[in-house]
Write an enzyme that holds these catalytic residues in place. Structure first.
Site, PDB file in Angstrom:
ATOM      1  N   ARG A 277       0.856  -1.192   0.000  1.00 52.13           N
ATOM      2  CA  ARG A 277       0.000   0.000   0.000  1.00 52.13           C
ATOM      3  C   ARG A 277       0.890   1.240   0.000  1.00 52.13           C
ATOM      4  NH1 ARG A 277      -5.281   0.545   3.719  1.00 52.13           N
ATOM      5  NH2 ARG A 277      -5.853  -0.971   2.141  1.00 52.13           N
TER       6      ARG A 277
ATOM      7  N   LYS B  29       2.076  -7.617   4.879  1.00 49.06           N
ATOM      8  CA  LYS B  29       1.612  -6.386   4.222  1.00 49.06           C
ATOM      9  C   LYS B  29       2.747  -5.376   4.296  1.00 49.06           C
ATOM     10  CE  LYS B  29      -2.302  -4.904   2.354  1.00 49.06           C
ATOM     11  NZ  LYS B  29      -3.326  -5.699   1.687  1.00 49.06           N
TER      12      LYS B  29
ATOM     13  N   GLY C  20     -19.756   1.306  -4.854  1.00 49.04           N
ATOM     14  CA  GLY C  20     -18.446   1.351  -5.497  1.00 49.04           C
ATOM     15  C   GLY C  20     -18.521   0.740  -6.881  1.00 49.04           C
TER      16      GLY C  20
ATOM     17  N   GLY D 196     -16.078   0.512  -9.066  1.00 47.57           N
ATOM     18  CA  GLY D 196     -14.683   0.402  -9.517  1.00 47.57           C
ATOM     19  C   GLY D 196     -14.411  -0.960 -10.120  1.00 47.57           C
TER      20      GLY D 196
ATOM     21  N   VAL E 149     -13.816  -3.959  -8.878  1.00 51.34           N
ATOM     22  CA  VAL E 149     -14.590  -5.097  -8.377  1.00 51.34           C
ATOM     23  C   VAL E 149     -16.089  -4.847  -8.546  1.00 51.34           C
ATOM     24  CG1 VAL E 149     -15.107  -6.566  -6.399  1.00 51.34           C
ATOM     25  CG2 VAL E 149     -12.792  -5.655  -6.681  1.00 51.34           C
TER      26      VAL E 149
ATOM     27  N   ASP F  37     -21.834   5.415  -6.204  1.00 52.48           N
ATOM     28  CA  ASP F  37     -20.404   5.719  -6.220  1.00 52.48           C
ATOM     29  C   ASP F  37     -20.250   7.218  -5.937  1.00 52.48           C
ATOM     30  OD1 ASP F  37     -17.760   4.153  -7.704  1.00 52.48           O
ATOM     31  OD2 ASP F  37     -17.601   6.302  -7.308  1.00 52.48           O
TER      32      ASP F  37
ATOM     33  N   ALA G 205     -16.293  -0.532  -1.871  1.00 52.02           N
ATOM     34  CA  ALA G 205     -15.594   0.753  -2.013  1.00 52.02           C
ATOM     35  C   ALA G 205     -14.563   0.929  -0.899  1.00 52.02           C
ATOM     36  CB  ALA G 205     -16.605   1.890  -2.012  1.00 52.02           C
TER      37      ALA G 205
ATOM     38  N   ALA H 120     -15.142  -4.983   0.025  1.00 50.98           N
ATOM     39  CA  ALA H 120     -14.290  -4.010   0.724  1.00 50.98           C
ATOM     40  C   ALA H 120     -13.510  -4.687   1.863  1.00 50.98           C
ATOM     41  CB  ALA H 120     -15.131  -2.867   1.274  1.00 50.98           C
ATOM     42  N   ASN H 121     -12.287  -4.269   2.039  1.00 54.59           N
ATOM     43  CA  ASN H 121     -11.462  -4.777   3.136  1.00 54.59           C
ATOM     44  C   ASN H 121     -11.828  -4.078   4.429  1.00 54.59           C
ATOM     45  OD1 ASN H 121      -9.544  -6.773   2.216  1.00 54.59           O
ATOM     46  ND2 ASN H 121      -8.639  -5.153   0.948  1.00 54.59           N
TER      47      ASN H 121
END
Ligand code: NAD
Length: 356
Positions: A51, A87, A189, A191, A193, A212, A247, A269-270
């Site tokens: 990231r 990560k 979202g 985007g 995905v 969105d 999102a 979404a995470n």
């Protein structure tokens, strides 16, 4: 007093984290700090995205890397992949572009290479295929390069397929049928995905509402799938069968959960839960929650399967279908024990780690 506080917080973070290794690297040329967290290598090398972000403080950057690496351990364990969780965070003063960006990623690649394969990375927020290609110039320990550079490309399409199977499994558990015909699904979202997910859902007969923060994106996807665009401020209060957050993270919190008018929350979404209390609130309200790191594992499964384990396309398809089966098992366990689905997923992850 104020001067000693950040140092204290670093110490607290390190002491309370249950992971294995934190690598701290100063990239003087760009003024960035890089944190690589290897949360667990119990099942294999630590895998996780890189990231890149401008953080207010370095404590936040380290905390992000620690939290996200722990989630990767659970995600990869539940997905049954021979990888641990890791990560990396590149805390930049500003997001670089052009030659500066390339040079930063080459130096970062040397750092990844120096870890000798104990950490293997892919893309995450503000990093993508092109950056992974640059890393690949210096080290083999990178996933998610472009197809032209020998990688498997964007993980968004297989992530969307995994979420699609997860939504079907959730419908089956909640309504006794996984038929999407006539079901109303809100996709937050539009985007990588969310837009692919909207296609799969609409093709299977669902009515899709798309929200969105970029209304043009929502309009375009809604028009393509024969659905409708939804203003973002109406997300929670719209009656639907499934709310699919695709999102941002932390959208399930003590303010939003009471507003929800859906039967199921299932999206890519995470870190959807702002705090564990939100999972209990969903459980108490009878809203079926598909634990994020289970339902959104399709991208990780695809890049590891195709690039590391030599899977064929049909082996990948089978593994993506298995996301739905894993969710069914989690829902059954949660019902049997009277616990939230989030807790049931954590128990499953722990079991997978303990059989190693
Ligand atoms: P993306 O950047 O392609 O799309 C995100 C979309 O969400 C954008 O269109 C953006 O305008 C919109 N958006 C941002 N904030 C919003 C808000 N508050 N309300 C409504 N819309 C908003 O990202 P993506 O790759 O599609 O990933 C979506 C989510 O899924 C992220 O949380 C990501 O971490 C997670 N995820 C993605 C993958 C993957 O393979 N791409 C894998 C696992 C998890």
């Amino acid at each position: 007093m104020t001067e000693s506080r950040p140092a204290l917080m670093f110490e607290e973070l390190l002491e309370t984290w249950d992971g294995e290794t934190v690598v701290v690297h100063r990239d003087r040329e760009s003024g960035s700090w890089i944190f690589v967290c290897l949360h667990s290598t119990r099942l294999g090398p630590a895998g996780g995205g890189t990231r890149m972000k401008v953080y207010e403080t370095l404590v936040e950057a380290l905390q992000d890397a620690m939290r996200l690496s722990a989630a990767m351990t659970r995600k990869l364990a539940v997905a049954g992949l021979p990888f641990g969780g890791g990560k990396a965070v590149i805390a930049v003063p500003e997001i670089p572009s052009g030659e500066q960006r390339r040079a930063l990623f080459l130096r970062y690649a040397d750092l990844v290479a120096s870890l000798g394969g104990t950490f293997r990375t892919s893309s995450d927020m503000n990093t993508g295929e092109a950056d992974m290609d640059v890393i690949g110039e210096r080290t083999e320990y990178v996933f998610g390069r472009s197809v032209e550079a020998g990688g498997s490309g964007s993980p968004a399409p297989p992530t969307a397929v995994g979420v699609y199977h997860g939504i079907r499994a959730s419908l089956s558990h909640a309504f006794g049928s996984d038929d999407l015909g006539g079901r109303v699904i809100v996709v937050q979202g539009a985007g990588g995905v969310g837009s692919a997910l909207a296609d799969h859902l609409a093709n299977a007969g669902a009515s899709v509402l798309v929200a969105d923060i970029d209304p043009a994106r929502a309009d375009a996807v809604a028009a393509r799938v024969g659905g409708a665009a939804l203003p973002v401020d109406q997300l929670f209060e719209t009656d639907c069968d499934v709310y699919a957050p695709c999102a941002v993270g932390s959208i399930l919190n003590v303010e939003s959960v009471p507003q929800l008018r859906c039967r199921i929350v299932a999206g890519s979404a995470n870190n959807q839960l702002a705090d564990p209390k939100a999972a209990e609130m969903l459980h108490a309200r009878g809203i079926l929650y598909a634990p994020d790191y289970v339902i959104n594992a399709g991208g990780a499964i695809a890049i590891v399967g195709l690039e590391q384990l030599g899977w064929s396309k049909s082996e990948l398809d089978t593994a993506l279908v298995r996301i739905g089966e894993t969710l069914r098992e989690i829902y059954q366990r949660a019902d049997a024990r009277g616990i939230s689905t989030a807790s049931a997923a954590d128990v499953l992850a722990e079991e997978q780690l303990n059989v190693a």
